[in-house]
Design a protein around this motif. Sequence first.
Motif, PDB file in Angstrom:
ATOM      1  N   GLU A  67       0.823  -1.198   0.000  1.00 48.42           N
ATOM      2  CA  GLU A  67       0.000   0.000   0.000  1.00 48.42           C
ATOM      3  C   GLU A  67       0.860   1.253   0.000  1.00 48.42           C
ATOM      4  OE1 GLU A  67      -1.482   0.944   4.354  1.00 48.42           O
ATOM      5  OE2 GLU A  67      -1.474  -1.209   4.029  1.00 48.42           O
ATOM      6  N   GLN A  68       2.055   1.149   0.616  1.00 45.06           N
ATOM      7  CA  GLN A  68       2.949   2.288   0.709  1.00 45.06           C
ATOM      8  C   GLN A  68       3.751   2.452  -0.570  1.00 45.06           C
ATOM      9  OE1 GLN A  68       2.397   3.556   3.635  1.00 45.06           O
ATOM     10  NE2 GLN A  68       3.811   5.265   3.829  1.00 45.06           N
ATOM     11  N   ILE A  69       4.390   1.392  -1.035  1.00 45.28           N
ATOM     12  CA  ILE A  69       5.243   1.479  -2.219  1.00 45.28           C
ATOM     13  C   ILE A  69       4.406   1.714  -3.475  1.00 45.28           C
ATOM     14  CG2 ILE A  69       6.817   0.200  -3.704  1.00 45.28           C
ATOM     15  CD1 ILE A  69       7.994  -1.107  -1.298  1.00 45.28           C
ATOM     16  N   ILE A  70       3.461   0.819  -3.726  1.00 45.47           N
ATOM     17  CA  ILE A  70       2.665   0.927  -4.949  1.00 45.47           C
ATOM     18  C   ILE A  70       1.664   2.067  -4.842  1.00 45.47           C
ATOM     19  CG2 ILE A  70       1.062  -0.291  -6.455  1.00 45.47           C
ATOM     20  CD1 ILE A  70       2.359  -2.895  -5.527  1.00 45.47           C
ATOM     21  N   GLY A  71       0.970   2.150  -3.699  1.00 40.44           N
ATOM     22  CA  GLY A  71      -0.038   3.186  -3.534  1.00 40.44           C
ATOM     23  C   GLY A  71       0.542   4.584  -3.514  1.00 40.44           C
ATOM     24  N   MET A  72       1.655   4.789  -2.790  1.00 35.97           N
ATOM     25  CA  MET A  72       2.236   6.123  -2.725  1.00 35.97           C
ATOM     26  C   MET A  72       2.940   6.491  -4.024  1.00 35.97           C
ATOM     27  SD  MET A  72       4.442   7.925   0.307  1.00 35.97           S
ATOM     28  CE  MET A  72       3.015   8.074   1.370  1.00 35.97           C
ATOM     29  N   SER A  73       3.516   5.509  -4.710  1.00 38.59           N
ATOM     30  CA  SER A  73       4.071   5.790  -6.033  1.00 38.59           C
ATOM     31  C   SER A  73       2.962   6.215  -6.994  1.00 38.59           C
ATOM     32  CB  SER A  73       4.788   4.552  -6.584  1.00 38.59           C
ATOM     33  OG  SER A  73       5.978   4.299  -5.878  1.00 38.59           O
ATOM     34  N   GLY A  74       1.804   5.574  -6.853  1.00 35.66           N
ATOM     35  CA  GLY A  74       0.657   5.982  -7.669  1.00 35.66           C
ATOM     36  C   GLY A  74       0.232   7.402  -7.369  1.00 35.66           C
ATOM     37  N   SER A  75       0.260   7.771  -6.086  1.00 36.89           N
ATOM     38  CA  SER A  75      -0.070   9.147  -5.721  1.00 36.89           C
ATOM     39  C   SER A  75       1.014  10.111  -6.194  1.00 36.89           C
ATOM     40  CB  SER A  75      -0.258   9.260  -4.205  1.00 36.89           C
ATOM     41  OG  SER A  75      -1.390   8.524  -3.783  1.00 36.89           O
ATOM     42  N   GLY A  76       2.280   9.653  -6.221  1.00 38.23           N
ATOM     43  CA  GLY A  76       3.344  10.471  -6.788  1.00 38.23           C
ATOM     44  C   GLY A  76       3.118  10.707  -8.271  1.00 38.23           C
ATOM     45  N   TYR A  77       2.646   9.693  -8.969  1.00 39.90           N
ATOM     46  CA  TYR A  77       2.318   9.808 -10.401  1.00 39.90           C
ATOM     47  C   TYR A  77       1.198  10.817 -10.620  1.00 39.90           C
ATOM     48  CZ  TYR A  77       1.051   8.169 -15.130  1.00 39.90           C
ATOM     49  OH  TYR A  77       0.775   8.081 -16.482  1.00 39.90           O
ATOM     50  N   ALA A  78       0.180  10.752  -9.761  1.00 43.53           N
ATOM     51  CA  ALA A  78      -0.990  11.608  -9.943  1.00 43.53           C
ATOM     52  C   ALA A  78      -0.820  12.984  -9.316  1.00 43.53           C
ATOM     53  CB  ALA A  78      -2.225  10.920  -9.349  1.00 43.53           C
ATOM     54  N   ILE A  79      -0.215  13.048  -8.131  1.00 44.71           N
ATOM     55  CA  ILE A  79      -0.161  14.292  -7.362  1.00 44.71           C
ATOM     56  C   ILE A  79       1.219  14.931  -7.404  1.00 44.71           C
ATOM     57  CG2 ILE A  79      -0.450  15.315  -5.071  1.00 44.71           C
ATOM     58  CD1 ILE A  79      -2.426  13.046  -4.438  1.00 44.71           C
ATOM     59  N   GLY A  80       2.256  14.108  -7.139  1.00 41.83           N
ATOM     60  CA  GLY A  80       3.611  14.646  -7.105  1.00 41.83           C
ATOM     61  C   GLY A  80       4.254  14.507  -5.743  1.00 41.83           C
ATOM     62  N   LEU A  81       5.302  15.286  -5.504  1.00 41.81           N
ATOM     63  CA  LEU A  81       6.104  15.181  -4.287  1.00 41.81           C
ATOM     64  C   LEU A  81       5.326  15.562  -3.031  1.00 41.81           C
ATOM     65  CD1 LEU A  81       9.007  14.445  -3.403  1.00 41.81           C
ATOM     66  CD2 LEU A  81       9.557  16.890  -3.537  1.00 41.81           C
ATOM     67  N   ALA A  82       4.217  16.272  -3.184  1.00 42.50           N
ATOM     68  CA  ALA A  82       3.436  16.695  -2.019  1.00 42.50           C
ATOM     69  C   ALA A  82       2.988  15.507  -1.173  1.00 42.50           C
ATOM     70  CB  ALA A  82       2.224  17.511  -2.461  1.00 42.50           C
ATOM     71  N   THR A 226      10.206  20.017 -16.555  1.00 40.70           N
ATOM     72  CA  THR A 226       9.029  19.695 -17.370  1.00 40.70           C
ATOM     73  C   THR A 226       7.753  19.556 -16.540  1.00 40.70           C
ATOM     74  OG1 THR A 226       9.543  17.320 -17.228  1.00 40.70           O
ATOM     75  CG2 THR A 226      10.414  18.539 -19.120  1.00 40.70           C
ATOM     76  N   MET A 227       7.887  19.225 -15.257  1.00 44.64           N
ATOM     77  CA  MET A 227       6.704  19.042 -14.404  1.00 44.64           C
ATOM     78  C   MET A 227       6.883  19.765 -13.071  1.00 44.64           C
ATOM     79  SD  MET A 227       5.817  15.019 -14.985  1.00 44.64           S
ATOM     80  CE  MET A 227       7.339  14.553 -14.159  1.00 44.64           C
ATOM     81  N   PRO A 228       7.056  21.074 -13.068  1.00 45.90           N
ATOM     82  CA  PRO A 228       7.279  21.779 -11.796  1.00 45.90           C
ATOM     83  C   PRO A 228       6.133  21.612 -10.816  1.00 45.90           C
ATOM     84  CG  PRO A 228       6.777  23.324 -13.564  1.00 45.90           C
ATOM     85  CD  PRO A 228       7.004  21.999 -14.212  1.00 45.90           C
ATOM     86  N   GLU A 229       4.912  21.417 -11.346  1.00 48.77           N
ATOM     87  CA  GLU A 229       3.760  21.266 -10.453  1.00 48.77           C
ATOM     88  C   GLU A 229       3.835  19.971  -9.651  1.00 48.77           C
ATOM     89  OE1 GLU A 229       2.909  19.054 -14.179  1.00 48.77           O
ATOM     90  OE2 GLU A 229       3.721  21.046 -13.702  1.00 48.77           O
ATOM     91  N   HIS A 230       4.593  18.988 -10.125  1.00 51.23           N
ATOM     92  CA  HIS A 230       4.746  17.732  -9.395  1.00 51.23           C
ATOM     93  C   HIS A 230       5.740  17.858  -8.245  1.00 51.23           C
ATOM     94  CE1 HIS A 230       2.222  15.484 -12.112  1.00 51.23           C
ATOM     95  NE2 HIS A 230       2.516  14.353 -11.507  1.00 51.23           N
ATOM     96  N   PHE A 231       6.362  19.026  -8.098  1.00 54.76           N
ATOM     97  CA  PHE A 231       7.314  19.233  -7.003  1.00 54.76           C
ATOM     98  C   PHE A 231       6.836  20.314  -6.038  1.00 54.76           C
ATOM     99  CE2 PHE A 231       9.722  17.036 -10.188  1.00 54.76           C
ATOM    100  CZ  PHE A 231      10.552  16.199  -9.468  1.00 54.76           C
ATOM    101  N   ASP A 232       5.577  20.683  -6.145  1.00 53.27           N
ATOM    102  CA  ASP A 232       4.974  21.588  -5.169  1.00 53.27           C
ATOM    103  C   ASP A 232       4.695  20.810  -3.889  1.00 53.27           C
ATOM    104  OD1 ASP A 232       5.018  23.687  -6.946  1.00 53.27           O
ATOM    105  OD2 ASP A 232       2.963  23.367  -7.633  1.00 53.27           O
ATOM    106  N   ASN A 239      -5.593  23.426  -7.396  1.00 54.01           N
ATOM    107  CA  ASN A 239      -4.984  22.174  -7.823  1.00 54.01           C
ATOM    108  C   ASN A 239      -6.031  21.066  -7.831  1.00 54.01           C
ATOM    109  OD1 ASN A 239      -3.424  19.508  -7.404  1.00 54.01           O
ATOM    110  ND2 ASN A 239      -1.770  20.967  -7.806  1.00 54.01           N
ATOM    111  N   ASP A 240      -5.948  20.189  -8.834  1.00 53.21           N
ATOM    112  CA  ASP A 240      -6.929  19.103  -8.960  1.00 53.21           C
ATOM    113  C   ASP A 240      -6.919  18.161  -7.768  1.00 53.21           C
ATOM    114  OD1 ASP A 240      -7.673  20.097 -11.418  1.00 53.21           O
ATOM    115  OD2 ASP A 240      -6.374  18.749 -12.570  1.00 53.21           O
ATOM    116  N   HIS A 241      -5.808  18.132  -7.031  1.00 54.64           N
ATOM    117  CA  HIS A 241      -5.669  17.188  -5.917  1.00 54.64           C
ATOM    118  C   HIS A 241      -5.705  17.888  -4.565  1.00 54.64           C
ATOM    119  CE1 HIS A 241      -4.761  13.957  -8.722  1.00 54.64           C
ATOM    120  NE2 HIS A 241      -3.950  14.789  -9.344  1.00 54.64           N
ATOM    121  N   TYR A 242      -6.233  19.095  -4.555  1.00 57.98           N
ATOM    122  CA  TYR A 242      -6.314  19.852  -3.298  1.00 57.98           C
ATOM    123  C   TYR A 242      -7.157  19.118  -2.263  1.00 57.98           C
ATOM    124  CZ  TYR A 242      -7.164  23.749  -0.088  1.00 57.98           C
ATOM    125  OH  TYR A 242      -7.246  24.548   1.019  1.00 57.98           O
ATOM    126  N   MET A 243      -8.170  18.392  -2.698  1.00 59.07           N
ATOM    127  CA  MET A 243      -9.026  17.657  -1.763  1.00 59.07           C
ATOM    128  C   MET A 243      -8.247  16.578  -1.012  1.00 59.07           C
ATOM    129  SD  MET A 243     -12.159  18.791  -1.682  1.00 59.07           S
ATOM    130  CE  MET A 243     -13.190  17.428  -1.167  1.00 59.07           C
TER     131      MET A 243
END
Length: 524
Positions: A67-82, A226-232, A239-243
């Motif tokens: 849940e941490q590795i796969i799930g959080m990597s998925g959230s990194g893909y969708a949301i970013g470093l936040a 190329t993806m500065p928003e992924h490092f906010d 932001n689409d993921h503010y929720m």
Amino acid sequence: MDFTHKLGTIDSTIFIVYVIGLLCLALWVSRNEKKEGANTEDYFLASKSLPWWAIGASLIAANISAEQIIGMSGSGYAIGLAIASYEWMAAITLVLVGKYMLPIFLENKIFTMPQYLEQRFDNKVKTTMAIFWLAVYTFVNLTAVLWLGGMAIETVAGVDWMFGMIFLAVFSVAYSLYGGLKAVAFTDILQVVLLVFGGLLLSYLALDAVADGQGFLVGFGILTDTMPEHFDMILSSDNDHYMSLPGISVLIGGMWVMNFSYWGFNQYIIQRALAAKDLKEAQKGIAFAAYLKLLMPLIVVLPGIAAVVLYPTLTTPDQAYPSMMAMLPVGIKGLVFAALVAAIVSSLASMTNSISTIFTMDLYTRYKPNESQRHYVHVGRIAALVSLCIALIVAQPLLGKFDQAFQYIQEFTGFFTPGIVVIFVMGMFWKRATSSGALSAALGSAVFSLVLKFTWPELPFMDRVGLVFLFCLVLCYGVSMLGKPNTADSSVSLEQVNFATTKSFNVAGIGVVLILTALYATWW
């Protein structure tokens, strides 16, 4: 796009060697089981003999699962470093737990979190929370780890997800059921070494692939350009993921509640610290885990961000980490795959061991108080097996329809964690808190959460967690003031606890805070 690739001969050999090696290590650690396994303290708390390095490694191994590795990597893909806020703020939480809460638990010589609640409040609170935790560990945690692990095995090895889940369940049972917590904790050292090495290696290769072979630093620069928003680190309201991560509330709001619930009052996490030789050793282990936690975003989030460039058309974000593994060269894929399985089976073993501990020590012994120690250990093993079987059956129906399992787990547990934190915080730091106040907080947490979710749907769940925590705090205070103080209060009062903290632990805590301040200042 099809990312399913079977493991080659070399990769399969590496993986098989890992499996055999882990089983041999577990059997060696458990070689005195015939003598020690007859005692519940030996089996459930590793004879209270764990050194700091085993505690710290085991804490991280129990935490970093599918849940941490796969799930959080998925959230990194969708949301970013936040999404790394969960990891970095957890490091501070660990320091606070080690300094203020761990001394109380060790002072009371408990096996489980419900047992502390019985000492502080009464049996009603203990039984209610024991049943709650058994349900959550079985239907949320175990199912999530098995489901995501099965999907990862299908993606990387080409094995059907159901067979993958069965393999994970059998593997975890094979090395943990015999030796109990001692086998889990000492094999976790190998698991963490493999996990950290394999995870860092995958991140390096992913960044190098982004740079088309020009090096990981160039690749990192390409991602930030190329993806500065992924490092906010702090998401704006548009932001689409503010929720999921509501701006500054992440630093001052409900995430603290989530972290304290997980790291301070979660049986399958804190059980390692309860098994320490003494308080000093437990606190050193907590500090070690806090520093390891700082590495986790590099291991689990960065590959997900890199996957945005390498695999921009994934069906779901949770395919990010398995897809990155599928691109690895022969040999390295087997090593990283072994690291992923290491994380999964370690978490499964930790959860089932805690399920068996809670069921046996908090529920079964109440109705069968005069059985032998060996009998209780046997019952604990049966409870672990039953919980795994249930999780295997319900995993796909419960989680098959979600594309970001990590966020689903956080929001689901967010319904109950405010009440849990209130119960423990009020019980540990306010003598006047009563069992009625504690139960009202537990019930109020679910009620308040449901009401806010349906009447204020635009409220981010992290903010909802913070608000519900405040509501439950007021409710617990009000109900407690209306009743009589518990007679057990004086035996576990805060004033009686010696908050022993070593100088090295204080220095470690300051170091964690300084590192995190620098990280947030860099990426804000």
